[in-house]
Design an enzyme around this catalytic site. Structure first.
Site, PDB file in Angstrom:
ATOM      1  N   LYS A 204      -1.758 -57.734   7.689  1.00  0.00           N
ATOM      2  CA  LYS A 204      -1.727 -56.381   8.256  1.00  0.00           C
ATOM      3  C   LYS A 204      -3.042 -56.128   8.991  1.00  0.00           C
ATOM      4  CE  LYS A 204      -1.818 -51.558   6.818  1.00  0.00           C
ATOM      5  NZ  LYS A 204      -1.846 -50.622   5.691  1.00  0.00           N
TER       6      LYS A 204
ATOM      7  N   LEU B 130      -2.184 -44.355 -10.670  1.00  0.00           N
ATOM      8  CA  LEU B 130      -1.507 -43.065 -10.504  1.00  0.00           C
ATOM      9  C   LEU B 130      -1.894 -42.076 -11.604  1.00  0.00           C
ATOM     10  CD1 LEU B 130       2.008 -44.431  -9.488  1.00  0.00           C
ATOM     11  CD2 LEU B 130       0.222 -43.518  -7.981  1.00  0.00           C
TER      12      LEU B 130
ATOM     13  N   ILE C 145       6.444 -48.065 -10.963  1.00  0.00           N
ATOM     14  CA  ILE C 145       6.867 -47.267  -9.804  1.00  0.00           C
ATOM     15  C   ILE C 145       7.509 -48.161  -8.741  1.00  0.00           C
ATOM     16  CG2 ILE C 145       4.618 -47.307  -8.633  1.00  0.00           C
ATOM     17  CD1 ILE C 145       5.647 -44.065  -8.424  1.00  0.00           C
TER      18      ILE C 145
ATOM     19  N   GLY D  44       1.614 -51.605 -17.285  1.00  0.00           N
ATOM     20  CA  GLY D  44       1.610 -52.906 -16.619  1.00  0.00           C
ATOM     21  C   GLY D  44       2.152 -52.830 -15.204  1.00  0.00           C
TER      22      GLY D  44
ATOM     23  N   THR E 194       0.908 -52.080 -11.009  1.00  0.00           N
ATOM     24  CA  THR E 194      -0.152 -52.688 -10.196  1.00  0.00           C
ATOM     25  C   THR E 194      -1.523 -52.357 -10.784  1.00  0.00           C
ATOM     26  OG1 THR E 194       1.291 -52.389  -8.302  1.00  0.00           O
ATOM     27  CG2 THR E 194      -0.986 -52.943  -7.827  1.00  0.00           C
ATOM     28  N   ALA E 195      -1.701 -51.096 -11.212  1.00  0.00           N
ATOM     29  CA  ALA E 195      -3.018 -50.684 -11.723  1.00  0.00           C
ATOM     30  C   ALA E 195      -3.360 -51.439 -13.006  1.00  0.00           C
ATOM     31  CB  ALA E 195      -3.037 -49.180 -11.967  1.00  0.00           C
TER      32      ALA E 195
HETATM   33  C1  LIG Z   1       6.333 -43.467  -2.398  1.00  0.00           C
HETATM   34  C2  LIG Z   1       5.103 -44.239  -2.703  1.00  0.00           C
HETATM   35  C3  LIG Z   1       4.694 -45.253  -1.836  1.00  0.00           C
HETATM   36  C4  LIG Z   1       3.515 -45.947  -2.092  1.00  0.00           C
HETATM   37  N1  LIG Z   1       3.069 -46.887  -1.191  1.00  0.00           N
HETATM   38  C5  LIG Z   1       1.844 -47.432  -1.368  1.00  0.00           C
HETATM   39  C6  LIG Z   1       1.301 -48.352  -0.427  1.00  0.00           C
HETATM   40  O1  LIG Z   1       1.944 -48.729   0.549  1.00  0.00           O
HETATM   41  N2  LIG Z   1       0.064 -48.819  -0.635  1.00  0.00           N
HETATM   42  C7  LIG Z   1      -0.685 -48.460  -1.729  1.00  0.00           C
HETATM   43  O2  LIG Z   1      -1.857 -48.857  -1.838  1.00  0.00           O
HETATM   44  N3  LIG Z   1      -0.159 -47.662  -2.665  1.00  0.00           N
HETATM   45  C8  LIG Z   1       1.063 -47.136  -2.513  1.00  0.00           C
HETATM   46  N4  LIG Z   1       1.572 -46.304  -3.466  1.00  0.00           N
HETATM   47  C9  LIG Z   1       0.865 -46.156  -4.730  1.00  0.00           C
HETATM   48  C10 LIG Z   1       1.131 -47.367  -5.607  1.00  0.00           C
HETATM   49  O3  LIG Z   1       2.516 -47.517  -5.804  1.00  0.00           O
HETATM   50  C11 LIG Z   1       0.433 -47.210  -6.944  1.00  0.00           C
HETATM   51  O4  LIG Z   1      -0.910 -46.885  -6.745  1.00  0.00           O
HETATM   52  C12 LIG Z   1       0.488 -48.491  -7.714  1.00  0.00           C
HETATM   53  O5  LIG Z   1       1.779 -48.992  -7.803  1.00  0.00           O
HETATM   54  C13 LIG Z   1      -0.082 -48.303  -9.111  1.00  0.00           C
HETATM   55  O6  LIG Z   1       0.819 -47.652  -9.953  1.00  0.00           O
HETATM   56  P1  LIG Z   1       0.437 -47.583 -11.471  1.00  0.00           P
HETATM   57  O7  LIG Z   1       0.275 -48.953 -11.980  1.00  0.00           O
HETATM   58  O8  LIG Z   1      -0.692 -46.639 -11.624  1.00  0.00           O
HETATM   59  O9  LIG Z   1       1.699 -46.863 -12.139  1.00  0.00           O
HETATM   60  P2  LIG Z   1       3.161 -47.457 -12.488  1.00  0.00           P
HETATM   61  O10 LIG Z   1       3.612 -48.470 -11.530  1.00  0.00           O
HETATM   62  O11 LIG Z   1       4.006 -46.233 -12.663  1.00  0.00           O
HETATM   63  O12 LIG Z   1       2.976 -48.165 -13.887  1.00  0.00           O
HETATM   64  C14 LIG Z   1       2.922 -47.455 -15.096  1.00  0.00           C
HETATM   65  C15 LIG Z   1       3.020 -48.420 -16.253  1.00  0.00           C
HETATM   66  O13 LIG Z   1       2.839 -47.697 -17.457  1.00  0.00           O
HETATM   67  C16 LIG Z   1       3.846 -48.079 -18.378  1.00  0.00           C
HETATM   68  N5  LIG Z   1       4.071 -46.969 -19.293  1.00  0.00           N
HETATM   69  C17 LIG Z   1       4.165 -45.645 -18.996  1.00  0.00           C
HETATM   70  N6  LIG Z   1       4.430 -44.945 -20.116  1.00  0.00           N
HETATM   71  C18 LIG Z   1       4.487 -45.842 -21.128  1.00  0.00           C
HETATM   72  C19 LIG Z   1       4.743 -45.735 -22.526  1.00  0.00           C
HETATM   73  N7  LIG Z   1       5.008 -44.582 -23.094  1.00  0.00           N
HETATM   74  N8  LIG Z   1       4.738 -46.869 -23.248  1.00  0.00           N
HETATM   75  C20 LIG Z   1       4.490 -48.080 -22.692  1.00  0.00           C
HETATM   76  N9  LIG Z   1       4.236 -48.232 -21.384  1.00  0.00           N
HETATM   77  C21 LIG Z   1       4.247 -47.126 -20.610  1.00  0.00           C
HETATM   78  C22 LIG Z   1       5.036 -48.408 -17.501  1.00  0.00           C
HETATM   79  O14 LIG Z   1       5.955 -49.227 -18.187  1.00  0.00           O
HETATM   80  C23 LIG Z   1       4.338 -49.144 -16.367  1.00  0.00           C
HETATM   81  O15 LIG Z   1       4.151 -50.491 -16.729  1.00  0.00           O
HETATM   82  C24 LIG Z   1       2.769 -45.638  -3.248  1.00  0.00           C
HETATM   83  C25 LIG Z   1       3.221 -44.678  -4.147  1.00  0.00           C
HETATM   84  C26 LIG Z   1       4.373 -43.974  -3.878  1.00  0.00           C
HETATM   85  C27 LIG Z   1       4.825 -42.918  -4.844  1.00  0.00           C
END
Ligand SMILES: Cc1cc2nc3c(=O)[nH]c(=O)nc-3n(C[C@H](O)[C@H](O)[C@H](O)COP(=O)(O)OP(=O)(O)OC[C@H]3O[C@@H](n4cnc5c(N)ncnc54)[C@H](O)[C@@H]3O)c2cc1C
Length: 508
Positions: free
Chosen positions: A79, A335, A46, A14, A16-17
């Site tokens: 932006k 990610l 993250i 849960g 952003t993705a």
């Molecule tokens: C330093 C940094 C800066 C960034 N800046 C930008 C930016 O300016 N612009 C941009 O477009 N992107 C940026 N990004 C990328 C952006 O943060 C991600 O693409 C975005 O937040 C999506 O993350 P996500 O949802 O894939 O993963 P996450 O935010 O890591 O979410 C993972 C989810 O999975 C759940 N989960 C994992 N394992 C389990 C489990 N075992 N059981 C239950 N739930 C679980 C977690 O609870 C969480 O809800 C940046 C990334 C980094 C590292």
């Protein structure tokens, strides 16, 4: 409904993705399909990812999101591009704006005409003077382009900078209102069909099982389904993009509210500054092979324009992508599918692309492999074009003040990128290999900003009368400068928007 239709979608994660996947699926299938999203507060998200590309507006628009409502609830700012400081060489500053440098003259790209004039006239003003978003950034102005029939002075675009957790919450409310279900809990097991290897269910620590037909893996870097269960494999790009660490910290908002993200190159990476309505997001992306975490922390704290509101948070990553992001009945988004450092704010854009493609190629329970192949082809090409665009930022450096920058200048880059660089250096032509990726003006902004001035220009420019060319560009420059002068400050524009009576948001 066809017999074979997908009836149960399970979104794992849960962040952003996860919520960016849930919202449009709930919009389309919320009544006919069981859509569950599982997230664990214990793991969290993250929590970074605040700057975007203009394409986010198409994503929001497709959901029917009202911009004012969105600004209000996500603390967003506008932006119009990215301000690059100390890239190319220390003391260098240039702007990558979302827009071109004026309009083509006699069918010729503006930068080609500028190259000729720069050779003919002493003290030719920098090309940025013909970029509306660059001027807006310089003067902290913002107003949206008119849209319908854009003229010279509104041929620009814009994205947002927002609070990532508020944006996820905004989409969560949207998805839940349209039938999606949120499950809080830690996934500790994944069940697969013994013959096909398809994922059949995920198991939570408390014993609950959540079954599904289609699983969307938004579990973050780890890739709970796509990697831990299905072993898709990961292509590591660290040799081209050596940064593998980040430290992030918010600080208080300062005036003026700038309509752009700033990225400043440092000795072993770079620092971002993302202004939001209620605070400023900051971070240092660096390679721990070239500096220590302690030094990086200090570099970050020294760059803040107000006291830090927290302790800097440490993150580690491996730049690269999953070899296949759609495998069997699992589609990785965010990610879990890959990561290229956020220098051009491309991650959220890649999420939009993946979600859009998944909807376009939406399977039934047969999961025709052709659909997965097509998805992987498109996403692979997109990740690679983003990767190469970012590598270019490092390769074209003339910095030699640290081991990190010397490594970047010396490294061998992927062949398609080397070709793009060679063609531009020799002829001024921009080769755009991914028509859905960064457009020609972005390459011009970056290559010329970093100091790669082409040796030649389009010979057709010589067919134009020099005085006519000069007159045209001088008039254009004045017109752009005057138009930007008349625009409101971004702070005033946002205040005006927020003062408007609330309209019905989320009207899809
Ligand atoms: C330093 C940094 C800066 C960034 N800046 C930008 C930016 O300016 N612009 C941009 O477009 N992107 C940026 N990004 C990328 C952006 O943060 C991600 O693409 C975005 O937040 C999506 O993350 P996500 O949802 O894939 O993963 P996450 O935010 O890591 O979410 C993972 C989810 O999975 C759940 N989960 C994992 N394992 C389990 C489990 N075992 N059981 C239950 N739930 C679980 C977690 O609870 C969480 O809800 C940046 C990334 C980094 C590292």
């Amino acid at each position: 409904m066809q017999d074979n239709a997908i009836r149960r979608i399970v979104i794992v994660g849960g962040g952003t993705a996860g919520w960016m996947a849930a919202a449009p699926l709930a919009q389309r299938l919320g009544r006919s399909c069981d859509i569950s999203l599982i997230e664990s507060a214990e793991i969290g998200t993250i929590g970074v990812g605040e700057a975007t590309l203009p394409t986010i507006r198409f994503y929001n628009k497709a959901l029917g999101i009202d911009e004012t409502d969105f600004l209000r609830k996500t603390q967003a700012t506008f932006k119009v591009g990215i301000d690059f400081q100390d890239w190319g060489h220390v003391g260098n500053r240039f702007f990558h704006g979302f827009g071109d440098y004026g309009v083509p003259f006699a069918g010729i790209a503006p930068h080609m005409a500028w190259l000729r004039m720069a050779g003919e006239f002493d003290r030719m003003p920098p090309l940025e003077n013909w970029s509306v978003p660059s001027l807006m950034a310089r003067h902290n102005k913002f107003t949206p382009p008119h849209g319908a029939q854009p003229g010279v002075t509104d041929a620009y675009s814009y994205g947002y900078q927002f609070d990532a957790s508020l944006y996820a919450a905004y989409l969560r409310d949207y998805a839940l209102a349209r039938g999606a279900r949120r499950i809080e809990g830690m996934i500790t097991g994944v069940e697969q069909h013994p013959q096909t290897g398809f994922v059949t269910a995920v198991v939570l620590r408390d014993g609950r099982r959540v079954e599904g037909d289609l699983f969307i893996d938004c579990s973050g870097f780890r890739g709970l389904l796509i990697e831990d269960a299905l072993k898709a494999g990961y292509e590591d790009w660290t040799h081209w993009l050596p940064c593998n660490s980040a430290l992030a910290v918010p600080c208080g908002r300062v005036e003026p509210l700038t309509p752009y993200t700033r990225v400043s190159a440092k000795r072993a990476g770079w620092v971002w500054r993302i202004p939001l309505q209620h605070r400023t997001g900051n971070g240092h992306v660096y390679s721990n092979a070239f500096t220590s975490d302690d030094d990086a922390r200090q570099v970050l704290l020294d760059s803040l324009d107000a006291p830090a509101q927290d302790e800097p948070r440490q993150l580690r990553f491996t730049t690269g992508r999953r070899r296949k992001s759609w495998l069997k009945n699992v589609v990785a988004v965010g990610l879990s599918a890959g990561f290229v450092e956020p220098l051009e704010s491309t991650s959220i854009h890649l999420i939009e692309t993946a979600v859009g493609k998944l909807i376009e190629l939406f399977p039934d329970r047969e999961f025709r492999p052709e659909l997965a192949e097509e998805f992987n082809r498109v996403m692979g090409a997109r990740y690679e074009s983003v990767r190469d665009f970012i590598i270019m930022h490092y390769k074209l450096t003339r910095r030699d003040d640290s081991e990190f920058w010397r490594y970047c200048a010396d490294m061998k880059v992927p062949e398609p990128l080397q070709h793009q660089i060679d063609v531009f250096r020799e002829t001024g032509r921009v080769i755009v290999l991914d028509p859905d990726g960064f457009a020609s003006p972005s390459y011009v902004a970056m290559m010329m900003g970093l100091g790669l001035i082409p040796k030649r220009y389009d010979p057709f420019v010589d067919q134009i009368d020099l005085r006519a060319l000069h007159g045209h560009f001088a008039g254009l420059r004045d017109m752009i400068a005057q138009a930007v002068t008349r625009m409101p400050d971004q702070g005033a524009w946002i205040a005006g928007q927020l003062a408007a009576p609330p309209r019905k948001g989320m009207d899809a």
